[in-house]
Write a protein that holds these residues in place. Structure first.
Motif, PDB file in Angstrom:
ATOM      1  N   LEU A   1      36.779 -56.043 -17.210  1.00  0.00           N
ATOM      2  CA  LEU A   1      37.384 -57.092 -16.389  1.00  0.00           C
ATOM      3  C   LEU A   1      38.816 -56.763 -16.003  1.00  0.00           C
ATOM      4  CD1 LEU A   1      35.966 -60.241 -18.198  1.00  0.00           C
ATOM      5  CD2 LEU A   1      35.389 -59.432 -15.899  1.00  0.00           C
ATOM      6  N   ALA A   2      39.457 -55.888 -16.779  1.00  0.00           N
ATOM      7  CA  ALA A   2      40.844 -55.521 -16.492  1.00  0.00           C
ATOM      8  C   ALA A   2      40.960 -54.346 -15.532  1.00  0.00           C
ATOM      9  CB  ALA A   2      41.563 -55.181 -17.803  1.00  0.00           C
ATOM     10  N   ALA A   3      39.835 -53.735 -15.172  1.00  0.00           N
ATOM     11  CA  ALA A   3      39.877 -52.556 -14.306  1.00  0.00           C
ATOM     12  C   ALA A   3      40.324 -52.932 -12.905  1.00  0.00           C
ATOM     13  CB  ALA A   3      38.505 -51.894 -14.254  1.00  0.00           C
ATOM     14  N   PRO A   4      41.181 -52.117 -12.290  1.00  0.00           N
ATOM     15  CA  PRO A   4      41.589 -52.395 -10.899  1.00  0.00           C
ATOM     16  C   PRO A   4      40.424 -52.210  -9.945  1.00  0.00           C
ATOM     17  CG  PRO A   4      42.393 -50.246 -11.600  1.00  0.00           C
ATOM     18  CD  PRO A   4      41.821 -50.896 -12.825  1.00  0.00           C
ATOM     19  N   ALA A   5      40.394 -53.001  -8.890  1.00  0.00           N
ATOM     20  CA  ALA A   5      39.273 -52.965  -7.941  1.00  0.00           C
ATOM     21  C   ALA A   5      39.563 -51.966  -6.830  1.00  0.00           C
ATOM     22  CB  ALA A   5      39.040 -54.357  -7.376  1.00  0.00           C
ATOM     23  N   ASN A   6      39.755 -50.721  -7.186  1.00  0.00           N
ATOM     24  CA  ASN A   6      40.030 -49.689  -6.186  1.00  0.00           C
ATOM     25  C   ASN A   6      38.756 -49.333  -5.421  1.00  0.00           C
ATOM     26  OD1 ASN A   6      42.695 -49.471  -7.126  1.00  0.00           O
ATOM     27  ND2 ASN A   6      42.063 -48.025  -8.717  1.00  0.00           N
ATOM     28  N   PRO A   7      38.851 -49.088  -4.132  1.00  0.00           N
ATOM     29  CA  PRO A   7      37.644 -48.727  -3.375  1.00  0.00           C
ATOM     30  C   PRO A   7      37.056 -47.387  -3.793  1.00  0.00           C
ATOM     31  CG  PRO A   7      39.619 -48.509  -2.016  1.00  0.00           C
ATOM     32  CD  PRO A   7      40.046 -49.196  -3.263  1.00  0.00           C
ATOM     33  N   ASP A   8      37.883 -46.494  -4.383  1.00  0.00           N
ATOM     34  CA  ASP A   8      37.383 -45.190  -4.817  1.00  0.00           C
ATOM     35  C   ASP A   8      37.178 -45.132  -6.323  1.00  0.00           C
ATOM     36  OD1 ASP A   8      40.009 -45.352  -5.536  1.00  0.00           O
ATOM     37  OD2 ASP A   8      40.558 -43.328  -4.852  1.00  0.00           O
ATOM     38  N   ARG A   9      36.930 -46.304  -6.930  1.00  0.00           N
ATOM     39  CA  ARG A   9      36.742 -46.350  -8.383  1.00  0.00           C
ATOM     40  C   ARG A   9      35.486 -45.565  -8.789  1.00  0.00           C
ATOM     41  NH1 ARG A   9      35.574 -51.341  -6.158  1.00  0.00           N
ATOM     42  NH2 ARG A   9      33.560 -52.329  -6.635  1.00  0.00           N
ATOM     43  N   PRO A  10      35.399 -45.111 -10.044  1.00  0.00           N
ATOM     44  CA  PRO A  10      34.209 -44.376 -10.491  1.00  0.00           C
ATOM     45  C   PRO A  10      32.949 -45.215 -10.332  1.00  0.00           C
ATOM     46  CG  PRO A  10      35.984 -44.123 -12.072  1.00  0.00           C
ATOM     47  CD  PRO A  10      36.443 -45.163 -11.088  1.00  0.00           C
ATOM     48  N   VAL A  11      31.859 -44.543  -9.975  1.00  0.00           N
ATOM     49  CA  VAL A  11      30.568 -45.192  -9.775  1.00  0.00           C
ATOM     50  C   VAL A  11      29.533 -44.473 -10.636  1.00  0.00           C
ATOM     51  CG1 VAL A  11      28.742 -45.737  -8.123  1.00  0.00           C
ATOM     52  CG2 VAL A  11      31.137 -45.963  -7.445  1.00  0.00           C
ATOM     53  N   LEU A  12      28.705 -45.255 -11.310  1.00  0.00           N
ATOM     54  CA  LEU A  12      27.695 -44.711 -12.213  1.00  0.00           C
ATOM     55  C   LEU A  12      26.290 -44.949 -11.675  1.00  0.00           C
ATOM     56  CD1 LEU A  12      26.867 -43.583 -15.074  1.00  0.00           C
ATOM     57  CD2 LEU A  12      26.834 -45.995 -15.824  1.00  0.00           C
ATOM     58  N   ALA A  13      25.491 -43.894 -11.569  1.00  0.00           N
ATOM     59  CA  ALA A  13      24.038 -44.031 -11.409  1.00  0.00           C
ATOM     60  C   ALA A  13      23.488 -44.009 -12.826  1.00  0.00           C
ATOM     61  CB  ALA A  13      23.466 -42.885 -10.583  1.00  0.00           C
ATOM     62  N   ALA A  14      23.090 -45.183 -13.312  1.00  0.00           N
ATOM     63  CA  ALA A  14      22.856 -45.372 -14.753  1.00  0.00           C
ATOM     64  C   ALA A  14      21.424 -45.037 -15.161  1.00  0.00           C
ATOM     65  CB  ALA A  14      23.198 -46.815 -15.139  1.00  0.00           C
ATOM     66  N   PHE A  15      20.935 -43.875 -14.741  1.00  0.00           N
ATOM     67  CA  PHE A  15      19.564 -43.482 -15.059  1.00  0.00           C
ATOM     68  C   PHE A  15      19.543 -42.688 -16.372  1.00  0.00           C
ATOM     69  CE2 PHE A  15      18.713 -43.225 -10.184  1.00  0.00           C
ATOM     70  CZ  PHE A  15      18.851 -44.594 -10.082  1.00  0.00           C
ATOM     71  N   LEU A  16      20.060 -43.277 -17.435  1.00  0.00           N
ATOM     72  CA  LEU A  16      20.248 -42.535 -18.678  1.00  0.00           C
ATOM     73  C   LEU A  16      18.939 -42.078 -19.300  1.00  0.00           C
ATOM     74  CD1 LEU A  16      23.052 -43.760 -18.215  1.00  0.00           C
ATOM     75  CD2 LEU A  16      23.220 -44.123 -20.686  1.00  0.00           C
ATOM     76  N   ASP A  17      17.890 -42.878 -19.178  1.00  0.00           N
ATOM     77  CA  ASP A  17      16.591 -42.557 -19.779  1.00  0.00           C
ATOM     78  C   ASP A  17      15.501 -42.418 -18.723  1.00  0.00           C
ATOM     79  OD1 ASP A  17      17.458 -42.493 -22.436  1.00  0.00           O
ATOM     80  OD2 ASP A  17      17.265 -44.655 -22.650  1.00  0.00           O
ATOM     81  N   GLY A  18      15.832 -41.799 -17.585  1.00  0.00           N
ATOM     82  CA  GLY A  18      14.895 -41.822 -16.475  1.00  0.00           C
ATOM     83  C   GLY A  18      14.949 -43.188 -15.820  1.00  0.00           C
ATOM     84  N   GLU A  19      14.130 -43.411 -14.815  1.00  0.00           N
ATOM     85  CA  GLU A  19      14.160 -44.719 -14.158  1.00  0.00           C
ATOM     86  C   GLU A  19      12.785 -45.095 -13.637  1.00  0.00           C
ATOM     87  OE1 GLU A  19      14.722 -47.876 -13.915  1.00  0.00           O
ATOM     88  OE2 GLU A  19      16.782 -47.204 -14.233  1.00  0.00           O
ATOM     89  N   ARG A  20      12.598 -46.402 -13.564  1.00  0.00           N
ATOM     90  CA  ARG A  20      11.340 -46.974 -13.092  1.00  0.00           C
ATOM     91  C   ARG A  20      11.437 -47.437 -11.652  1.00  0.00           C
ATOM     92  NH1 ARG A  20       8.169 -52.093 -15.941  1.00  0.00           N
ATOM     93  NH2 ARG A  20       7.010 -52.765 -14.098  1.00  0.00           N
ATOM     94  N   SER A  21      12.558 -48.036 -11.276  1.00  0.00           N
ATOM     95  CA  SER A  21      12.767 -48.504  -9.900  1.00  0.00           C
ATOM     96  C   SER A  21      14.160 -48.043  -9.458  1.00  0.00           C
ATOM     97  CB  SER A  21      12.679 -50.029  -9.815  1.00  0.00           C
ATOM     98  OG  SER A  21      11.423 -50.485 -10.241  1.00  0.00           O
ATOM     99  N   PRO A  22      14.226 -46.941  -8.701  1.00  0.00           N
ATOM    100  CA  PRO A  22      13.127 -46.167  -8.131  1.00  0.00           C
ATOM    101  C   PRO A  22      12.386 -45.368  -9.192  1.00  0.00           C
ATOM    102  CG  PRO A  22      15.189 -45.054  -7.731  1.00  0.00           C
ATOM    103  CD  PRO A  22      15.549 -46.379  -8.347  1.00  0.00           C
ATOM    104  N   ASP A  23      11.181 -44.912  -8.842  1.00  0.00           N
ATOM    105  CA  ASP A  23      10.318 -44.214  -9.787  1.00  0.00           C
ATOM    106  C   ASP A  23      10.798 -42.778  -9.963  1.00  0.00           C
ATOM    107  OD1 ASP A  23       8.263 -43.479 -11.437  1.00  0.00           O
ATOM    108  OD2 ASP A  23       6.797 -43.240  -9.829  1.00  0.00           O
TER     109      ASP A  23
END
Length: 506
Positions: free
Chosen positions: A330-352
């Motif tokens: 909640l304290a993180a600044p809302a920068n437009p270039d902030r880090p982004v995570l594709a959170a497919f840590l254990d594979g993913e179902r949607s998308p397959d």
């Protein structure tokens, strides 16, 4: 006072709630753990679910006593069981489990799922059963057994789902309900019939599948009463009636009392975004599962494998507890270039994408702990927000109030960042264990012979919190997220992205 028991046999644990059968007042609750599992091979012995249930039920009765309510085992008039979906329970002719249960998040049947979709086509599956199979679906697990353990098929007498197994242990009957049946990949809810032809075609042509599948009960149709020996073991009356049960998300929707157009974000081990409708939804893209609900309608949903366990992992990596992780996010600044995570840590179902792995993009030497915490929460939510849009594209009504539930809904960061992403208020309601609550609701309808939709509306829980989106609005990162989440390199974690430019994701 008539009392009902609702069971939530989830991936992680068994929760039992006891409620007043008339007004739904919570009287007591108990819980017992299940063995931990981890994809790609995610299996549990079915007998451990029964052990957990027989521990959680007396714990709920004891908890009721500490609350000062006069609940005894003899007070209980009805039980319903909700459970984790899709898992393959195989019984022999003597009713013994043939192997450990492959759970919904076991991804070893991904090759079989791909082969099934190639053979019939995504549109063909959507038309046949309302959903396009992934490795989660029971039919793909049966196809895996046919390929890797064919000797078990020669001994197979009954195919059940997780909540069906507990209902079987309680009543001796092999039954299920529409909500769970539509998660198998071989039940057509819009036609109210098993598609045994699909099992014959894709699993084994020599088996008499019609004799192996459970009877599909209506939303408030009794499964039967307790087996006398089981009643004695549990200390319950033998005339306790058992409901048809439901899938966990389906029972949760009952417990939340959601109405058409309202949207639920369920944040647990897996993440789900869903709504309810009177009409079936068939999505040939494979994103939306057009499953039945537990009240006679339909529950189009998008499910992702990676939800609260993502933030569990980032909390561990950052060396903080969940409260501190939420404070950092909640304290993180809302920068437009902030880090982004594709959170497919254990594979993913949607998308397959069962072979996918997580990727964090946009790191610099100035990246902070706050930004990492925010990326973890936002990465989970961006996947579900994408699923929300897929519900709309598939034709489901999904523009009403937004409700967030599940264990991670207790996090202020999840609630706030979801409100920010949707730019709409997000509410929570007084149903911390929505699945167990929904199972109690079903048990009440069965006990009274009532219309389950009327009980659902009468038991609709009160709103607890409303989280408004922050002003000014945070810069939208959905396009950056989509480019990252769609990157083919996520499926080949061993191949370094040596030609990948940072411009792809910023």
């Amino acid at each position: 006072m008539p009392v009902v028991a609702g069971v939530d046999s989830s991936t992680q644990s068994c929760t039992v709630e006891l409620r007043d059968a008339v007004d739904g007042t919570l009287l007591g609750s108990g819980r017992a753990p299940h063995p931990p599992t981890f994809p790609p091979v995610s299996e549990q012995p079915a007998t451990t679910w029964w052990s957990a249930f027989t521990t959680a039920l007396p714990a709920a009765i004891a908890d009721a006593a500490t609350r000062g309510t006069a609940v005894t085992p003899q007070s209980i008039g009805a039980i319903s069981v909700a459970g984790q979906c899709h898992g393959l329970v195989m019984l022999d002719a003597a009713g013994q489990v043939l192997r450990d249960v492959k759970l919904w998040n076991d991804t070893t049947s991904a090759p079989q799922a791909a082969a099934l979709v190639t053979e019939l086509g995504a549109a063909g599956w959507a038309e046949a059963v309302g959903s396009v199979p992934t490795a989660a679906f029971t039919i793909t697990k049966l196809a895996w057994v046919a390929e890797h353990e064919p000797q078990l098929l020669r001994r197979l007498a009954t195919v059940l789902l997780p909540h069906d197994y507990l209902t079987y242990r309680l009543t001796g009957r092999t039954v299920t309900d529409r909500s769970e049946a539509t998660g198998t990949g071989y039940y057509a809810a819009h036609e109210q019939r098993w598609r045994t032809d699909l099992l014959t075609r894709f699993v084994d042509a020599d088996l008499d599948w019609a004799t192996m599948l459970p009877t599909v009960l209506g939303p408030a149709e009794p499964a039967g009463t307790l087996i006398p020996d089981v009643a004695r073991q549990l200390g319950l009356r033998p005339d306790v009636v058992v409901g048809p049960g439901a899938g966990d998300q389906h029972a949760g929707a009952l417990g939340l009392g959601i109405r058409s157009g309202e949207v639920v974000y369920s944040l647990g081990t897996s993440g789900v975004v869903l709504t309810t409708t009177d009409d079936p939804v068939h999505d040939a893209s494979g994103w939306v599962n057009g499953v039945a609900d537990a009240a006679g309608g339909y529950l189009p949903l998008v499910s992702v494998l990676n939800c609260a366990k993502v933030t569990d992992t980032f909390a561990r990596l950052l060396g903080v507890d969940h409260d501190e992780l939420a404070r950092l996010a909640l304290a993180a600044p809302a920068n437009p270039d902030r880090p982004v995570l594709a959170a497919f840590l254990d594979g993913e179902r949607s998308p397959d994408r069962p072979r996918a792995r997580g990727v964090l993009a946009g790191l610099t030497t100035a990246t902070t702990r706050e930004e990492l915490a925010s990326a973890a929460v936002e990465g989970v939510l961006l996947a579900l927000v994408r699923g929300h849009e897929r519900l709309r594209v598939a034709g489901a009504p999904a523009d009403g109030d937004v409700l967030v539930t599940g264990g991670a809904a207790r996090s202020a960061a999840y609630r706030q960042l979801l409100a920010d992403l949707l730019r709409t208020p997000v509410r929570t309601c007084d149903a911390p264990e929505a699945t167990a609550r929904g199972a109690c609701l079903q048990a009440s309808a069965v006990l009274a012979g009532a219309d389950i939709r009327q009980v659902r509306d009468a038991w609709r829980p009160a709103t607890l919190t409303v989280t408004e989106p922050r002003t000014p609005a945070r810069p939208d990162v959905s396009e950056r997220y989509a480019r990252l989440a769609d990157w083919d390199g996520l499926d080949s974690p061993a191949d370094p992205p040596i030609s990948l430019s940072t411009e792809d994701f910023v």
